[in-house]
Design a protein around this motif. Structure first.
Motif, PDB file in Angstrom:
ATOM      1  N   ARG A 129       0.812  -1.219   0.000  1.00 48.45           N
ATOM      2  CA  ARG A 129       0.000   0.000   0.000  1.00 48.45           C
ATOM      3  C   ARG A 129       0.844   1.268   0.000  1.00 48.45           C
ATOM      4  O   ARG A 129       0.304   2.376   0.004  1.00 48.45           O
ATOM      5  CB  ARG A 129      -0.922  -0.002   1.224  1.00 48.45           C
ATOM      6  CG  ARG A 129      -1.932  -1.149   1.223  1.00 48.45           C
ATOM      7  CD  ARG A 129      -2.912  -1.013   2.354  1.00 48.45           C
ATOM      8  NE  ARG A 129      -3.693   0.220   2.237  1.00 48.45           N
ATOM      9  CZ  ARG A 129      -4.556   0.646   3.167  1.00 48.45           C
ATOM     10  NH1 ARG A 129      -4.730  -0.062   4.281  1.00 48.45           N
ATOM     11  NH2 ARG A 129      -5.230   1.762   2.994  1.00 48.45           N
ATOM     12  N   SER A 130       2.177   1.118  -0.006  1.00 46.26           N
ATOM     13  CA  SER A 130       3.029   2.316  -0.014  1.00 46.26           C
ATOM     14  C   SER A 130       2.900   3.103  -1.315  1.00 46.26           C
ATOM     15  O   SER A 130       3.399   4.223  -1.418  1.00 46.26           O
ATOM     16  CB  SER A 130       4.497   1.929   0.204  1.00 46.26           C
ATOM     17  OG  SER A 130       4.982   1.144  -0.877  1.00 46.26           O
ATOM     18  N   ILE A 131       2.203   2.527  -2.308  1.00 50.79           N
ATOM     19  CA  ILE A 131       1.994   3.230  -3.565  1.00 50.79           C
ATOM     20  C   ILE A 131       1.207   4.521  -3.354  1.00 50.79           C
ATOM     21  O   ILE A 131       1.262   5.441  -4.177  1.00 50.79           O
ATOM     22  CB  ILE A 131       1.261   2.306  -4.577  1.00 50.79           C
ATOM     23  CG1 ILE A 131       1.284   2.903  -5.989  1.00 50.79           C
ATOM     24  CG2 ILE A 131      -0.167   2.043  -4.130  1.00 50.79           C
ATOM     25  CD1 ILE A 131       2.627   2.946  -6.616  1.00 50.79           C
ATOM     26  N   VAL A 132       0.492   4.605  -2.230  1.00 53.86           N
ATOM     27  CA  VAL A 132      -0.265   5.832  -1.946  1.00 53.86           C
ATOM     28  C   VAL A 132       0.676   6.998  -1.664  1.00 53.86           C
ATOM     29  O   VAL A 132       0.256   8.155  -1.673  1.00 53.86           O
ATOM     30  CB  VAL A 132      -1.235   5.624  -0.753  1.00 53.86           C
ATOM     31  CG1 VAL A 132      -2.259   4.554  -1.083  1.00 53.86           C
ATOM     32  CG2 VAL A 132      -0.475   5.286   0.523  1.00 53.86           C
ATOM     33  N   PHE A 133       1.969   6.686  -1.428  1.00 54.26           N
ATOM     34  CA  PHE A 133       2.951   7.738  -1.156  1.00 54.26           C
ATOM     35  C   PHE A 133       3.774   8.066  -2.404  1.00 54.26           C
ATOM     36  O   PHE A 133       4.946   8.422  -2.306  1.00 54.26           O
ATOM     37  CB  PHE A 133       3.889   7.312  -0.023  1.00 54.26           C
ATOM     38  CG  PHE A 133       3.191   7.016   1.272  1.00 54.26           C
ATOM     39  CD1 PHE A 133       2.557   8.023   1.981  1.00 54.26           C
ATOM     40  CD2 PHE A 133       3.166   5.728   1.782  1.00 54.26           C
ATOM     41  CE1 PHE A 133       1.916   7.750   3.179  1.00 54.26           C
ATOM     42  CE2 PHE A 133       2.527   5.445   2.978  1.00 54.26           C
ATOM     43  CZ  PHE A 133       1.894   6.457   3.680  1.00 54.26           C
ATOM     44  N   LYS A 134       3.165   7.931  -3.578  1.00 47.24           N
ATOM     45  CA  LYS A 134       3.929   8.165  -4.810  1.00 47.24           C
ATOM     46  C   LYS A 134       4.427   9.608  -4.913  1.00 47.24           C
ATOM     47  O   LYS A 134       5.488   9.865  -5.480  1.00 47.24           O
ATOM     48  CB  LYS A 134       3.099   7.793  -6.033  1.00 47.24           C
ATOM     49  CG  LYS A 134       1.810   8.560  -6.201  1.00 47.24           C
ATOM     50  CD  LYS A 134       1.057   8.062  -7.430  1.00 47.24           C
ATOM     51  CE  LYS A 134      -0.253   8.827  -7.618  1.00 47.24           C
ATOM     52  NZ  LYS A 134      -0.998   8.350  -8.802  1.00 47.24           N
ATOM     53  N   GLU A 135       3.667  10.567  -4.336  1.00 46.37           N
ATOM     54  CA  GLU A 135       4.133  11.958  -4.354  1.00 46.37           C
ATOM     55  C   GLU A 135       5.419  12.096  -3.543  1.00 46.37           C
ATOM     56  O   GLU A 135       6.322  12.839  -3.911  1.00 46.37           O
ATOM     57  CB  GLU A 135       3.058  12.900  -3.782  1.00 46.37           C
ATOM     58  CG  GLU A 135       1.831  13.057  -4.650  1.00 46.37           C
ATOM     59  CD  GLU A 135       0.833  11.928  -4.464  1.00 46.37           C
ATOM     60  OE1 GLU A 135       1.084  11.055  -3.590  1.00 46.37           O
ATOM     61  OE2 GLU A 135      -0.182  11.901  -5.183  1.00 46.37           O
TER      62      GLU A 135
END
Length: 220
Positions: A129-135
Motif C-alpha cells: 500500500r506504499s503506492i499511496v505515497f507516490k508523491e
C-alpha cells in the motif's frame, strides 16, 4: 558433419550475374563493360572482380585483391566497434521512506558513478500500500536530481511504471577551464622592461648624489 560454408558479403568473379558492370578504381579505365571483359581485365592483373554496389544500374565493381579487401573491411569494423563507447547504467534503489543517512550514502555513490561516466537509473520501489505515497517518491527523486545537478543532467523526470518510479540521469560533459589572458603589463618584453629600468636609474642616481652633497659641505 561438414562445416557450413560462410556466405561471402560480396559477389566476386564468376558469381557476378550481371551482363554489364561499371568499373571504378585507379587501376582501370572507368566505364561500363560487358561482364566477360571486366573479368578478363581483373585476370590480367591477377586480381579479383568484386561487386561493391549490386543495387546500382549497372552494378558497380572494382578490380582488387579480394583477400586484402576483406581484411581491410574487417579492420575498419573492429576500429568502429572500438570507438563505440559502452554505456554503463548504474541502478540506485530507494524506498518511499528512505531516511537522510541512507539518502546521503546513495548520493555519494551516485556522484562517483557520474564522475566515472556512467548513467544512473534511480527509482523508488513501492511495496504493497506504499503506492499511496507516490508523491513522496517523486519529491525524493527530484531532491536526488537537484543534489547531483553539478555532475549530472536529467534525461527523464520521475515517471511511475507499475510499482516503481524511475528517474534517469546522464553525466555532464565538463568544459575545460578558460585560459585567462595575461595582463598588458605581463606582456611587456624583457627588453622593454630593461629600458624602463634604465629610465628610472638616472633619477635614482641623482637622488643619491643630492643626499651626499650636504655631508660634503659639512666636512668642509
Amino acid at each position: 558433419m561438414p562445416r557450413a560454408q560462410v556466405e561471402e558479403p560480396f559477389k566476386i568473379n564468376h558469381k557476378i550475374s550481371a551482363r554489364d558492370v561499371r568499373l571504378v578504381g585507379d587501376n582501370v579505365e572507368q566505364g561500363i563493360y560487358p561482364i566477360e571483359q571486366a573479368r578478363r581485365m581483373a585476370q590480367e592483373q591477377n586480381l579479383d572482380l568484386v561487386e561493391i554496389s549490386p543495387t546500382a544500374t549497372p552494378p558497380v565493381c572494382r578490380v582488387i585483391d579480394y583477400s586484402k579487401f576483406k581484411y581491410e573491411q574487417k579492420k575498419k569494423t573492429r576500429e568502429l566497434k572500438a570507438k563505440q563507447t559502452k554505456v554503463v547504467i548504474k541502478e540506485i534503489r530507494f524506498g518511499p521512506n528512505t531516511d537522510d543517512h541512507d539518502f546521503a550514502f546513495k548520493l555519494k555513490h551516485a556522484q562517483e558513478f557520474l564522475k566515472e561516466g556512467a548513467k544512473i537509473k534511480a527509482y523508488v520501489h513501492f511495496v504493497g500500500r506504499s503506492i499511496v505515497f507516490k508523491e513522496r517518491g517523486e519529491i525524493l527523486l527530484l531532491k536526488f536530481a537537484q543534489a547531483l545537478e553539478d555532475l549530472g543532467k536529467v534525461e527523464q523526470l520521475p515517471k511511475l511504471e507499475g510499482k516503481r518510479m524511475f528517474l534517469y540521469l546522464a553525466p555532464k560533459v565538463i568544459a575545460p577551464p578558460k585560459k585567462v589572458a595575461p595582463k598588458e603589463a605581463d606582456k611587456a618584453k624583457p627588453a622593454d622592461k630593461a629600458k624602463a629600468a634604465d629610465k628610472v636609474a638616472p633619477k635614482e642616481k641623482e637622488a643619491v648624489t643630492a643626499e651626499a652633497n650636504p655631508a660634503d659641505e659639512a666636512a668642509e
